[in-house]
Design an enzyme around this catalytic site. Sequence first.
Site, PDB file in Angstrom:
ATOM      1  CG  ASP A   1      -1.623   1.313   1.463  1.00  0.00           C
ATOM      2  OD1 ASP A   1      -1.547   2.189   0.584  1.00  0.00           O
ATOM      3  OD2 ASP A   1      -2.256   1.457   2.522  1.00  0.00           O
TER       4      ASP A   1
ATOM      5  CE  LYS B   1      -1.153   7.235  -3.653  1.00  0.00           C
ATOM      6  NZ  LYS B   1      -1.825   6.419  -2.626  1.00  0.00           N
TER       7      LYS B   1
ATOM      8  CD  GLU C   1      -5.048   4.049  -2.316  1.00  0.00           C
ATOM      9  OE1 GLU C   1      -5.866   4.864  -1.856  1.00  0.00           O
ATOM     10  OE2 GLU C   1      -3.876   4.353  -2.589  1.00  0.00           O
TER      11      GLU C   1
ATOM     12  CG  ASP D   1      -8.822   6.115   1.781  1.00  0.00           C
ATOM     13  OD1 ASP D   1      -8.320   6.547   2.846  1.00  0.00           O
ATOM     14  OD2 ASP D   1      -8.140   5.651   0.855  1.00  0.00           O
TER      15      ASP D   1
END
Lengths: 566, 432
Positions: free
Chosen positions: A7, A69, A146, A169
């Site tokens: 992850d 990211k 994800e 999330d």
Amino acid sequence: MTTIGIDLGTTNSLVAHWTDKGPVIIPNVLGKHFTPSVVSVDENGEILVGQIAWERLITHPQVTASTFKRFMGTEKKYNLGQYSFSPEELSSFVIRSLKADAEAYLEEPVTEAVISVPAYFNDTQRKATKRAAEIAGLKVERLISEPTAAAIAYGLHQEKSETKFLVFDLGGGTFDVSILEFFEGIMDVKSIAGDNFLGGEDFTELLVSYFINSYEIDVESLDSKTRSTIYKQAELCKQALGQETVGIMNVVINGESYGLRLDRADFEKLAYSLTLRMRQPIERALRDASLSPKDLDAVILIGGATRMPLIKSVIAKMFGKIPYTKINPDEAVAMGTAIQVALKERNQALEEIILTDVCPYSLGTDVAKHLGHGKTEDGYFYPIIERNTPIPVSRIERFHTMMDNQKTIHIGIYQGESRRVENNIKLGELNINVPPAPAGAQTVDVRYTYDINGILEVEVMITSTGEKKRIIIEKNEGSLTKEEIEARLLELKNIKIHPRDRTENRLLLARGERLYEESLGDTRQQIMYLLQQFESILITQNDQEVKKAAKILKQRFDRIERGIDF
Amino acid sequence: MIMIWDILGIEPTNDISVIKKAYAKKLRIYHPEDDPEGYQKLREAFDQALNQAKNSQVRPVSSEEADDNNTTTEIPRRVDLLHTQDFVAHSSHPLDVFMQEVKELYIDFFARIQLENWQRLLDSDVVWDMEQSETLQSRLIFFLENHRFLPRSIWQLFDSLFHWSKQKEQLQRRYNEAFIEYMFCQITGTREMRYDFFKPVDGLDYDYFLELREKAQNALLKNDQEAAKLYLDIAYELYPDDPDLLRMQGELYLRIEKIDHALRSFNHILHIHPADLDALLYRARIRYRFEQFVEAIQDCEQILIHSPQHTDAQSLMGKCYVKLGNLDNAKQQFSQVLQKDLLHSEAMSYMSHVTNPTISGVKRPQQYGSIKQLWFNLLFFLLIFVRRSWVYFLFYFIVELFTSFPFTITGFLLIPTIWEVWRTFRVFIRII
Ligand SMILES: Nc1ncnc2c1ncn2[C@@H]1O[C@H](COP(=O)(O)OP(=O)(O)O)[C@@H](O)[C@H]1O
Ligand SMILES: [Mg+2]
């Protein structure tokens, strides 16, 4: 040939593998389940990754990079000391570190990985993620989104009947909502929505500004280190509020010590406006999926920030259901990647899962509109592929000329949700010449094709002549030649990574330096003394002694950090 | 229509699970990764089949929803206040209870303008219940359409909760377009009017007053002076102490050149609210007209205390100093204005007046001749020159680049710029 699941998060990254008893998170060299996605360069030009680098965000902000990211797949450059890195190169260091942890733990070389990416990542971002893994020496056969990984971790793919669920999330800096349906071996993404600038860090920022405001501290006058110290204390306070009913912050500024206490109710009040921001993406995802909350069988919480009790209560209020939190919210995605590894290797059950996806934003062109009285106004957005349409998809629309003897038709290609193109993102444009004719007599067919990898192709055809023009919208992957890429790879390989076995001691020293800067007077003297002692033991290279000293030092630092020695 | 069943490979059916099974089976043939076109056809057939199946199962439009809208929209405003006892809750459905509370809060004027009361009300569980969200929002919007007099902060609260301004277009499709536009203005505050200066007055119908105030604002915007006067007069009779009403009154008097009356209105505002920036600026301008420069300067100073970036006030102050013959001070004000706003035209034109002794009739002080000052002036005039003539240059270069006329022709294009050079130079010379 061993495969791991990764992850690769914006804030934290995790690595997991499959065992007979199910997915297991692999601890890193410090024994922690997650490794901060932070990279730093030290005085010797060595790369530091994870917790040490995170500590250096405070002490060495110039040579430390985080949240890269967000810029995955872009040309952004991070200048760290003598080096300059792209986001994917920085990610590759994180992956390398995770790989080393896995190899140490599994005691065998690791060659392949399944990596998770956000559902909204487009092809460029996905390719960049794959390349990051390749630079780190891992082959990536499969990326998994994800929310899908989280769903698998919860075993939703084993449900007999169909299930519909929402994945919520809330990570460090991003908020993603996805609605998925699983039926007959198909994982159907029904809609995705989110807020790219809402995450756990915003809650920390709240505490920071609360602290600053309650003492009327002049932020401008603080050096960056003091600011980071306040931030760090706010983070600790936020996490403490999850376990206890009150949280504390302690910071020393210019020799004066400032303390602050607040309870959960205070915090919830502070966070009110942030909670409000979570509503819209959820409502939008539900609306786009044409679902009502009662159609959902489950709400899954992932992302570290959902550990905050206030999130659970907001979700319960919104959906009238208690959300799933059986699995640690920050580990669910990693678990899912490990399960995906197993399913892939055994070539059964899940290999049959077909993933169908949606286009995350509306894609269209700009048009002019007649306003009556012969007036026209241009700059209107005309969506051709609407947001959350299942992909791959191809749609055609016909447009006509606005003026007599118009020579060319211009097709601007835009992405976004606003009615006016100036508020949307321009992806490209096409001009095509048309034969002269009265207004409206010439028409063009515009075809938008969005493929499974998120690549958009636009084709324009003049209906009267059949002439065609085509453009493929795919951000270029940098203009490097193959040789240049190879050379760069070699260069990266030659950069020294800090030896893994010394990480722990290194971390202690970094932590000590930070504490030294944050504290004052006697405590400072004490830390200095402790550090000197420890360094002198390190020089002896007596492993036994070093281990013992490290343990003691860690305890001392823990006490200092909790404010006991202040 | 028959096509879709062919694609799915089943007989027409309303059984969703049969449709899904068929789709799943076909999906393995028309895999999205291998056969995009096949997948798209299959997917569209699947979605259509599902829709048909769902529609055949759905009940006709629920009578309950139709009811909601009617009861809330049809209540005329004034009846509200007279028949409060009619609003006894008939139902204990959380939505009805919530709407009942909304009505009750709205009816009490002084409670309604307090942000905290709405915050408390909107914290009810039902507001957070996503299941109810859509209905709740539509009932609330219908209610607000007829009960729209709320301070901006409360509109913003609604917006932060429901994100209405982000969905303006969708809302305009679903609700009264003009009202959504109105709501948007309230949220962004483009035509904000304040609610903080009301005092309890026996028997005053606040909503009637607010409606008049709003009508007056609209009339003034359209410059319909007669209508504006009418509304303002009635409203003034009802409640004379509202700064926004008085400001509109003053503005109207200014438009019809009744300066004394206007001054009275602005003085009245400043009596109620001494820090009212608009009123201060209006009064300062009037005082300037009446050649009461010292008093005008005082007003401007007041404004600058509250809002140091207020360039209009500062520029006016500069003009007062010019009239008073205090050029040093004037210049200082204008240059400060230009620092804050380089393109402030009034300050820009006055700057040249101030530095020009023939107009002001005051002898130029010594330090004006300094080299630094000369440079400053040179730069300043260069700037003015460029601002005046960049279009000509641009045009010239475009012609040069894209056509092949000889210079004897294109050279004519430079004539306007030479003319500009001469004009700028003339002014410059006068200053030196
Ligand atoms: N116990 C906790 N209480 C509150 N917030 C937490 C807790 N643990 C982690 N977080 C927050 O979670 C965020 C990181 O979440 P994570 O899922 O790891 O992020 P990402 O997906 O962006 O990598 C950070 O902002 C952190 O502050
Ligand atoms: Mg994450």
